[in-house]
Design an enzyme around this catalytic site. Structure first.
Site, PDB file in Angstrom:
ATOM      1  N   GLU A  83       0.817  -1.220   0.000  1.00  0.00           N
ATOM      2  CA  GLU A  83       0.000   0.000   0.000  1.00  0.00           C
ATOM      3  C   GLU A  83       0.848   1.267   0.000  1.00  0.00           C
ATOM      4  OE1 GLU A  83      -3.592  -1.747   2.770  1.00  0.00           O
ATOM      5  OE2 GLU A  83      -1.710  -1.167   3.703  1.00  0.00           O
ATOM      6  N   ASP A 254      -7.466  -4.933   8.877  1.00  0.00           N
ATOM      7  CA  ASP A 254      -7.069  -3.685   8.225  1.00  0.00           C
ATOM      8  C   ASP A 254      -6.946  -3.809   6.727  1.00  0.00           C
ATOM      9  OD1 ASP A 254      -4.822  -5.234   8.159  1.00  0.00           O
ATOM     10  OD2 ASP A 254      -3.456  -3.692   8.843  1.00  0.00           O
TER      11      ASP A 254
HETATM   12  P1  NAD Z   1       2.447 -10.699  13.316  1.00  0.00           P
HETATM   13  O1  NAD Z   1       2.289 -11.685  12.213  1.00  0.00           O
HETATM   14  O2  NAD Z   1       3.809 -10.355  13.781  1.00  0.00           O
HETATM   15  O3  NAD Z   1       1.629 -11.188  14.604  1.00  0.00           O
HETATM   16  C1  NAD Z   1       0.321 -11.683  14.553  1.00  0.00           C
HETATM   17  C2  NAD Z   1       0.118 -12.626  15.735  1.00  0.00           C
HETATM   18  O4  NAD Z   1      -1.278 -13.002  15.747  1.00  0.00           O
HETATM   19  C3  NAD Z   1       0.928 -13.909  15.633  1.00  0.00           C
HETATM   20  O5  NAD Z   1       1.689 -14.094  16.821  1.00  0.00           O
HETATM   21  C4  NAD Z   1      -0.148 -15.000  15.466  1.00  0.00           C
HETATM   22  O6  NAD Z   1       0.215 -16.238  16.059  1.00  0.00           O
HETATM   23  C5  NAD Z   1      -1.334 -14.367  16.187  1.00  0.00           C
HETATM   24  N1  NAD Z   1      -2.628 -14.922  15.801  1.00  0.00           N
HETATM   25  C6  NAD Z   1      -3.081 -15.224  14.566  1.00  0.00           C
HETATM   26  N2  NAD Z   1      -4.347 -15.722  14.645  1.00  0.00           N
HETATM   27  C7  NAD Z   1      -4.674 -15.722  15.963  1.00  0.00           C
HETATM   28  C8  NAD Z   1      -5.836 -16.112  16.681  1.00  0.00           C
HETATM   29  N3  NAD Z   1      -6.892 -16.619  16.063  1.00  0.00           N
HETATM   30  N4  NAD Z   1      -5.839 -15.948  18.035  1.00  0.00           N
HETATM   31  C9  NAD Z   1      -4.748 -15.449  18.684  1.00  0.00           C
HETATM   32  N5  NAD Z   1      -3.609 -15.079  18.045  1.00  0.00           N
HETATM   33  C10 NAD Z   1      -3.576 -15.205  16.710  1.00  0.00           C
HETATM   34  O7  NAD Z   1       1.657  -9.391  12.835  1.00  0.00           O
HETATM   35  P2  NAD Z   1       1.816  -7.889  13.392  1.00  0.00           P
HETATM   36  O8  NAD Z   1       2.859  -7.156  12.649  1.00  0.00           O
HETATM   37  O9  NAD Z   1       1.828  -7.934  14.886  1.00  0.00           O
HETATM   38  O10 NAD Z   1       0.422  -7.295  12.889  1.00  0.00           O
HETATM   39  C11 NAD Z   1      -0.787  -7.774  13.421  1.00  0.00           C
HETATM   40  C12 NAD Z   1      -1.932  -7.256  12.596  1.00  0.00           C
HETATM   41  O11 NAD Z   1      -2.050  -5.832  12.774  1.00  0.00           O
HETATM   42  C13 NAD Z   1      -1.764  -7.456  11.089  1.00  0.00           C
HETATM   43  O12 NAD Z   1      -2.993  -7.888  10.570  1.00  0.00           O
HETATM   44  C14 NAD Z   1      -1.405  -6.095  10.559  1.00  0.00           C
HETATM   45  O13 NAD Z   1      -1.812  -5.924   9.219  1.00  0.00           O
HETATM   46  C15 NAD Z   1      -2.183  -5.218  11.512  1.00  0.00           C
HETATM   47  N6  NAD Z   1      -1.683  -3.850  11.630  1.00  0.00           N
HETATM   48  C16 NAD Z   1      -2.597  -2.862  11.756  1.00  0.00           C
HETATM   49  C17 NAD Z   1      -2.175  -1.556  11.896  1.00  0.00           C
HETATM   50  C18 NAD Z   1      -3.179  -0.467  12.068  1.00  0.00           C
HETATM   51  O14 NAD Z   1      -2.813   0.706  12.041  1.00  0.00           O
HETATM   52  N7  NAD Z   1      -4.422  -0.787  12.316  1.00  0.00           N
HETATM   53  C19 NAD Z   1      -0.808  -1.248  11.909  1.00  0.00           C
HETATM   54  C20 NAD Z   1       0.109  -2.301  11.823  1.00  0.00           C
HETATM   55  C21 NAD Z   1      -0.342  -3.600  11.689  1.00  0.00           C
END
Ligand code: NAD
Length: 376
Positions: A83, A254
């Site tokens: 993005e 997101d």
């Molecule tokens: P990451 O892959 O490092 O961590 C995600 C974690 O979620 C992993 O540890 C995984 O095991 C866990 N997980 C997956 N499914 C699960 C479930 N059903 N129950 C419990 N745990 C579960 O990802 P990240 O960098 O920490 O990002 C997390 C999310 O946040 C992503 O989807 C990313 O796109 C989003 N994000 C949003 C924003 C925002 O501004 N809203 C900013 C950054 C990231």
């Protein structure tokens, strides 16, 4: 052979005077790399850094109408999304390049990586290039905690975190810095993620309980943060798990086809969003009708709309991450690095002897180019 060049500041200043740039320093492109951000944050202290960053984000939400706004430009693939997130306040222009690839950790890569640029609108010249993977973790957490400051119950003392990946520690630290939350009830389907979270926050005076299920984690929590990554419509929180008075900080949903909350929760709650045009495409409310009522967070911050009205109300911050938050982060970073060693200068803009004689750069002897752009 790969060579690194550095612009000579003296040369650029002289040139800036010659071609009547408003400020010679603007021509220097400052570069803040991953190592620079880490050392800068350590030198300031991460919670102090988050507090300062949250202030910049809050200030920019307050002057919302000064910004040019558009939903981010997304390029989707089977494995994730890339993005571009641009915005401008008329003085500076900024954008972030960011990806979201939930399966990346399986091959040793991160789900989210990013970099950003800040430019001077009067000349169009870039003035700052920065890593933004760490800055995204920091700005996302600062925005979440800022929203919670306006939306959570003032007596909130505990937070559940579901999803203990890259973003999770930043969320914990921002909520403690801005709201004083020390009690964490956490859950991840991957036990190694929980071990990593505990290790990273050991000796930081949190009271952390690792739960065996998401239900157990949210039981009795005043705030629930969902920050999982899975490119599908997941049910991380179902309606029966959410009691009266809770504030939900929904961060993980997101992008289109990626949500974390059961729709019934949204119907029982007041939903607060960054930029509705983007959130309706990417946020939890993509599950709802196009006219599903939402409240813009900036209006609450600017005192134009009510946040929490009742102790029993359920509030949701349907976070997707908006360009102004990255712009605030770049502004904050730029202000913090001045007079420090936490940046280098980047050989990014051409400076021919005459502005229209770009080709003339090829006519310069290599020695002259190297003299003007000293080898780092
Ligand atoms: P990451 O892959 O490092 O961590 C995600 C974690 O979620 C992993 O540890 C995984 O095991 C866990 N997980 C997956 N499914 C699960 C479930 N059903 N129950 C419990 N745990 C579960 O990802 P990240 O960098 O920490 O990002 C997390 C999310 O946040 C992503 O989807 C990313 O796109 C989003 N994000 C949003 C924003 C925002 O501004 N809203 C900013 C950054 C990231």
């Amino acid at each position: 052979m790969l060579r690194k060049f550095k612009i000579s500041t003296r040369f650029l200043r002289a040139y800036a005077d010659l071609i009547e740039f408003p400020d010679g320093d603007e021509i220097v492109v400052q570069y803040v790399g991953v190592g620079n951000v880490i050392e800068l944050v350590k030198s300031i202290g991460i919670e102090t850094f988050l507090l300062g960053l949250a202030e910049y984000i809050e200030d920019d939400f307050r002057r919302w109408n000064a910004f040019e706004k558009t939903p981010r430009l997304a390029s989707h693939s089977k494995t994730g999304v890339i993005e571009l997130m641009p915005t401008s306040d008329g003085e500076h222009y900024g954008f972030k390049y960011v990806n979201g690839h939930p399966k990346n950790p399986n091959v040793g890569l991160q789900t989210v990586t990013a970099f950003g640029v800040l430019s001077d609108v009067s000349t169009g010249y870039p003035c700052l290039v920065s890593e933004m993977t760490i800055m995204t973790g920091l700005r996302t957490a600062a925005t979440s905690a800022l929203a919670a400051k306006y939306l959570a119950r003032p007596d909130a003392r505990s937070m559940a975190i579901i999803g203990l990946g890259a973003q999770s520690e930043f969320q914990a630290l921002a909520f403690r810095a801005l709201l004083g939350i020390k009690r964490l009830q956490v859950f991840d389907i991957d036990i190694e993620a929980a071990d990593k979270f505990l290790k990273n926050l050991a000796d930081m005076d949190f009271d952390i309980v690792v739960a065996k299920t998401a239900e157990e984690a949210v039981a009795g929590a005043d705030i629930i943060t969902t920050v999982t990554a899975d490119k599908r419509n997941a049910t991380i929180l179902s309606d029966n798990m959410v009691g009266a008075g809770v504030h939900i900080n929904a961060v993980g949903g997101d992008c289109p086809g990626k949500t974390e909350l059961q729709g019934d929760i949204l119907r029982r709650a007041d939903v607060f969003v960054e930029y509705p045009e983007q959130t309706r495409i990417e946020g939890e409310i993509q599950q709802m009708a196009p006219d599903f009522p939402v409240i813009e967070l900036w209006r609450v911050i600017a005192g134009e709309a009510e946040g929490r009205r009742l102790g029993s109300q359920i509030t949701i911050f349907d976070s997707v991450g908006f360009a102004t938050e990255d712009f605030s982060a770049l502004r904050f970073l730029r202000d913090r690095i001045q007079g420090t060693a936490f940046y280098t200068e980047l050989d990014l803009t051409t400076q021919p002897e005459h502005p229209r004689d770009l080709y003339g750069l090829f006519k310069q002897p290599a020695a002259a180019v190297i003299a003007e752009r000293s080898v780092a």
